[in-house]
Design a protein around this motif. Structure first.
Motif, PDB file in Angstrom:
ATOM      1  N   UNK A 114      43.074  47.450  37.746  1.00 55.42           N
ATOM      2  CA  UNK A 114      41.888  47.094  38.524  1.00 55.42           C
ATOM      3  C   UNK A 114      40.779  48.086  38.213  1.00 55.42           C
ATOM      4  N   UNK A 115      39.702  47.585  37.622  1.00 49.34           N
ATOM      5  CA  UNK A 115      38.574  48.437  37.280  1.00 49.34           C
ATOM      6  C   UNK A 115      37.456  48.346  38.301  1.00 49.34           C
ATOM      7  N   UNK A 116      36.285  48.857  37.967  1.00 46.98           N
ATOM      8  CA  UNK A 116      35.156  48.830  38.892  1.00 46.98           C
ATOM      9  C   UNK A 116      34.704  47.402  39.191  1.00 46.98           C
ATOM     10  N   UNK A 117      34.447  47.125  40.466  1.00 47.85           N
ATOM     11  CA  UNK A 117      33.977  45.799  40.850  1.00 47.85           C
ATOM     12  C   UNK A 117      35.070  44.781  41.051  1.00 47.85           C
ATOM     13  N   UNK A 118      36.327  45.167  40.861  1.00 48.16           N
ATOM     14  CA  UNK A 118      37.428  44.234  41.062  1.00 48.16           C
ATOM     15  C   UNK A 118      37.727  44.074  42.551  1.00 48.16           C
ATOM     16  N   UNK A 119      38.482  43.045  42.860  1.00 52.15           N
ATOM     17  CA  UNK A 119      38.895  42.791  44.249  1.00 52.15           C
ATOM     18  C   UNK A 119      39.659  43.985  44.809  1.00 52.15           C
ATOM     19  N   UNK A 120      40.630  44.499  44.046  1.00 52.50           N
ATOM     20  CA  UNK A 120      41.421  45.638  44.512  1.00 52.50           C
ATOM     21  C   UNK A 120      40.570  46.885  44.677  1.00 52.50           C
ATOM     22  N   UNK A 121      39.581  47.062  43.812  1.00 47.65           N
ATOM     23  CA  UNK A 121      38.674  48.209  43.922  1.00 47.65           C
ATOM     24  C   UNK A 121      37.955  48.178  45.270  1.00 47.65           C
ATOM     25  N   UNK A 122      37.505  47.012  45.670  1.00 50.33           N
ATOM     26  CA  UNK A 122      36.821  46.848  46.956  1.00 50.33           C
ATOM     27  C   UNK A 122      37.773  47.127  48.120  1.00 50.33           C
ATOM     28  N   UNK A 123      38.996  46.607  48.030  1.00 47.39           N
ATOM     29  CA  UNK A 123      39.963  46.812  49.111  1.00 47.39           C
ATOM     30  C   UNK A 123      40.384  48.272  49.221  1.00 47.39           C
ATOM     31  N   UNK A 124      40.537  48.939  48.077  1.00 51.75           N
ATOM     32  CA  UNK A 124      40.937  50.350  48.096  1.00 51.75           C
ATOM     33  C   UNK A 124      39.938  51.199  48.882  1.00 51.75           C
ATOM     34  N   UNK A 125      38.668  50.949  48.686  1.00 53.47           N
ATOM     35  CA  UNK A 125      37.663  51.740  49.388  1.00 53.47           C
ATOM     36  C   UNK A 125      37.777  51.565  50.900  1.00 53.47           C
ATOM     37  N   UNK A 126      38.103  50.354  51.343  1.00 57.29           N
ATOM     38  CA  UNK A 126      38.236  50.093  52.782  1.00 57.29           C
ATOM     39  C   UNK A 126      39.498  50.735  53.340  1.00 57.29           C
ATOM     40  N   UNK A 127      40.581  50.679  52.584  1.00 55.41           N
ATOM     41  CA  UNK A 127      41.876  51.149  53.069  1.00 55.41           C
ATOM     42  C   UNK A 127      42.072  52.651  52.935  1.00 55.41           C
ATOM     43  N   UNK A 186      53.784  41.377  48.475  1.00 56.68           N
ATOM     44  CA  UNK A 186      53.335  39.985  48.438  1.00 56.68           C
ATOM     45  C   UNK A 186      52.219  39.822  47.417  1.00 56.68           C
ATOM     46  N   UNK A 187      51.900  38.557  47.144  1.00 58.73           N
ATOM     47  CA  UNK A 187      50.835  38.253  46.191  1.00 58.73           C
ATOM     48  C   UNK A 187      49.453  38.338  46.824  1.00 58.73           C
ATOM     49  N   UNK A 188      49.368  38.731  48.080  1.00 67.70           N
ATOM     50  CA  UNK A 188      48.068  38.770  48.754  1.00 67.70           C
ATOM     51  C   UNK A 188      47.085  39.691  48.035  1.00 67.70           C
ATOM     52  N   UNK A 189      47.586  40.758  47.404  1.00 65.89           N
ATOM     53  CA  UNK A 189      46.701  41.697  46.716  1.00 65.89           C
ATOM     54  C   UNK A 189      46.021  41.085  45.494  1.00 65.89           C
ATOM     55  N   UNK A 190      46.591  40.029  44.950  1.00 69.80           N
ATOM     56  CA  UNK A 190      45.985  39.398  43.778  1.00 69.80           C
ATOM     57  C   UNK A 190      45.548  37.969  44.080  1.00 69.80           C
ATOM     58  N   UNK A 191      45.450  37.658  45.351  1.00 68.24           N
ATOM     59  CA  UNK A 191      45.059  36.303  45.741  1.00 68.24           C
ATOM     60  C   UNK A 191      43.943  36.389  46.774  1.00 68.24           C
ATOM     61  N   UNK A 192      42.718  36.622  46.335  1.00 66.59           N
ATOM     62  CA  UNK A 192      41.609  36.736  47.284  1.00 66.59           C
ATOM     63  C   UNK A 192      41.501  35.487  48.154  1.00 66.59           C
ATOM     64  N   UNK A 193      41.474  35.698  49.457  1.00 70.33           N
ATOM     65  CA  UNK A 193      41.427  34.573  50.383  1.00 70.33           C
ATOM     66  C   UNK A 193      41.620  35.057  51.805  1.00 70.33           C
ATOM     67  N   UNK A 194      42.065  34.185  52.691  1.00 73.68           N
ATOM     68  CA  UNK A 194      42.165  34.540  54.106  1.00 73.68           C
ATOM     69  C   UNK A 194      43.249  35.563  54.412  1.00 73.68           C
ATOM     70  N   UNK A 195      44.114  35.851  53.412  1.00 72.41           N
ATOM     71  CA  UNK A 195      45.153  36.864  53.617  1.00 72.41           C
ATOM     72  C   UNK A 195      44.658  38.259  53.233  1.00 72.41           C
ATOM     73  N   UNK A 196      43.343  38.424  53.155  1.00 75.82           N
ATOM     74  CA  UNK A 196      42.786  39.718  52.789  1.00 75.82           C
ATOM     75  C   UNK A 196      43.219  40.808  53.770  1.00 75.82           C
ATOM     76  N   UNK A 197      43.382  40.468  55.042  1.00 78.74           N
ATOM     77  CA  UNK A 197      43.812  41.472  56.021  1.00 78.74           C
ATOM     78  C   UNK A 197      45.238  41.916  55.717  1.00 78.74           C
ATOM     79  N   UNK A 198      46.086  40.965  55.327  1.00 80.62           N
ATOM     80  CA  UNK A 198      47.450  41.317  54.915  1.00 80.62           C
ATOM     81  C   UNK A 198      47.412  42.286  53.737  1.00 80.62           C
ATOM     82  N   UNK A 199      46.508  42.040  52.790  1.00 84.32           N
ATOM     83  CA  UNK A 199      46.347  42.936  51.641  1.00 84.32           C
ATOM     84  C   UNK A 199      45.965  44.337  52.095  1.00 84.32           C
TER      85      UNK A 199
END
Length: 272
Positions: free
Chosen positions: A179-192, A246-259
C-alpha cells in the motif's frame, strides 16, 4: 496480485471517480431487480437491509446472504449476456479495469446503471447515500452514512493519543505489492494510529524488490492476501508479520469500520 483485482479498483474510469452517477435510461423510483458488479456494492445493499432486491452478483461475492444467487462474471470481466438474462431494473457498478465497455453497452441496451466509486472514505460515504437513494431508501442511506462516520471518528479520537506504529501493508507477495501513498490502506492507517512506511514510494500500489522492503523501518507488516499466493519470508520480519482476519481491508465499502477496528487491534494490541 491477480486475486486482488476483483476487490481493489486499481484503475478508474477517466475523470469519473469523484461521485456516483447514472448511465442509461432513468431507473425506477424503487427498483426490484438489482444486479451488483462488486462485492463492496453488494455489501452496501445488504447493510441497507435491501438484500431481497438482489438477483445477481459477481463470482467473488462471498456474503452468506447471496450464496444462492446467480453469478454474472467478475469485477473485471462481467458477462453482459448473464446480466441481461436476469432482467435487472438497476445495475450498480464500481468502476474498475475492464468493466467499462460492458457496462456502457448494457446502458445503451436499456439497463439503468448506477456507477459508484468506492476507493476513498469520502467516496464510500457518498456511495452509501447514493445506493440508498437509488433504491428509494434515502433515509436509510443517510442513517447508514451517519453511523459509519460516527464510528470512524470514535476510532480516530481513540488513536489520537497513542504512539504511531510504523506499518507496511502487503497486498501481494510474488511480486511484492504494498500500500503506497493515496491508497485505501494508507488512509485507514492514519486514522487507526499507524504510519505507512511506504508513503514516500511512487504509486498507489507499488511493486517493490524484497531487498527494498526489508530496509523499510516497519514495526508491523500486515498481510492482507488471505493466503492468495505463496508468502515469502524476509530477514528481519520475524514476529512482525500479522495476517488480516478478513477481506475488509482490501474491500472498500460499508465494512470500513471493521477494517479500522482490525487495524487498531493489530497496531495497538487492544480493541478500540
Amino acid at each position: 496480485m491477480r486475486a486482488l483485482v476483483p476487490i481493489l479498483a486499481l484503475v478508474f474510469w477517466p475523470a469519473l471517480a469523484e461521485a456516483a452517477y447514472f448511465l442509461g435510461p432513468q431507473a425506477p423510483a424503487s427498483p426490484r431487480r438489482v444486479v451488483t458488479l462488486a462485492p463492496s456494492i453488494t455489501e452496501i445493499v445488504l447493510a441497507l437491509g435491501e438484500g431481497e432486491r438482489l438477483v445477481g452478483v459477481t463470482r467473488y461475492d462471498d456474503a452468506e446472504a447471496v450464496r444462492h444467487l446467480p453469478r454474472v462474471g467478475g469485477f473485471v470481466d462481467p458477462s453482459a449476456e448473464a446480466i441481461l438474462r436476469l432482467r435487472p431494473d438497476l445495475l450498480v457498478v464500481q468502476p474498475g479495469p475492464g468493466n467499462r465497455e460492458v457496462v456502457e453497452r448494457l446502458a445503451e441496451l436499456g439497463i439503468p446503471v448506477l456507477v459508484v466509486p468506492l476507493d476513498t472514505l469520502d467516496e464510500i460515504l457518498v456511495g452509501v447515500e447514493a445506493v440508498g437513494r437509488a433504491l428509494g431508501r434515502e433515509e436509510k442511506g443517510r442513517a447508514l452514512r451517519a453511523q459509519i462516520e460516527a464510528r470512524i471518528e470514535a476510532i480516530r479520537a481513540r488513536a489520537a493519543g497513542l504512539p504511531r506504529v510504523r506499518t507496511l501493508v502487503v497486498y501481494g507477495w510474488q511480486p511484492l505489492v504494498v500500500a503506497g501513498p493515496g491508497s485505501y490502506a494508507d488512509e485507514l492507517l492514519r486514522i487507526a494510529g499507524g504510519e505507512n512506511v511506504a508513503a514516500k514510494l511512487r504509486g498507489t500500489y507499488p511493486t517493490i524488490p524484497a531487498e527494498h522492503a526489508v530496509r523499510l523501518p516497519a514495526q508491523r507488516v500486515i498481510d492482507t492476501t488471505m493466503e492468495d499466493g505463496a508468502k515469502i519470508d524476509l530477514p528481519g520480519w520475524e514476529g512482525k508479520v500479522v495476517r488480516a482476519r478478513s477481506r475488509a481491508l482490501v474491500r472498500p465499502g460499508p465494512r470500513v469500520v471493521e477494517s479500522l477496528e482490525e487495524l487498531f487491534e493489530i497496531l495497538h494490541g487492544e480493541r478500540p
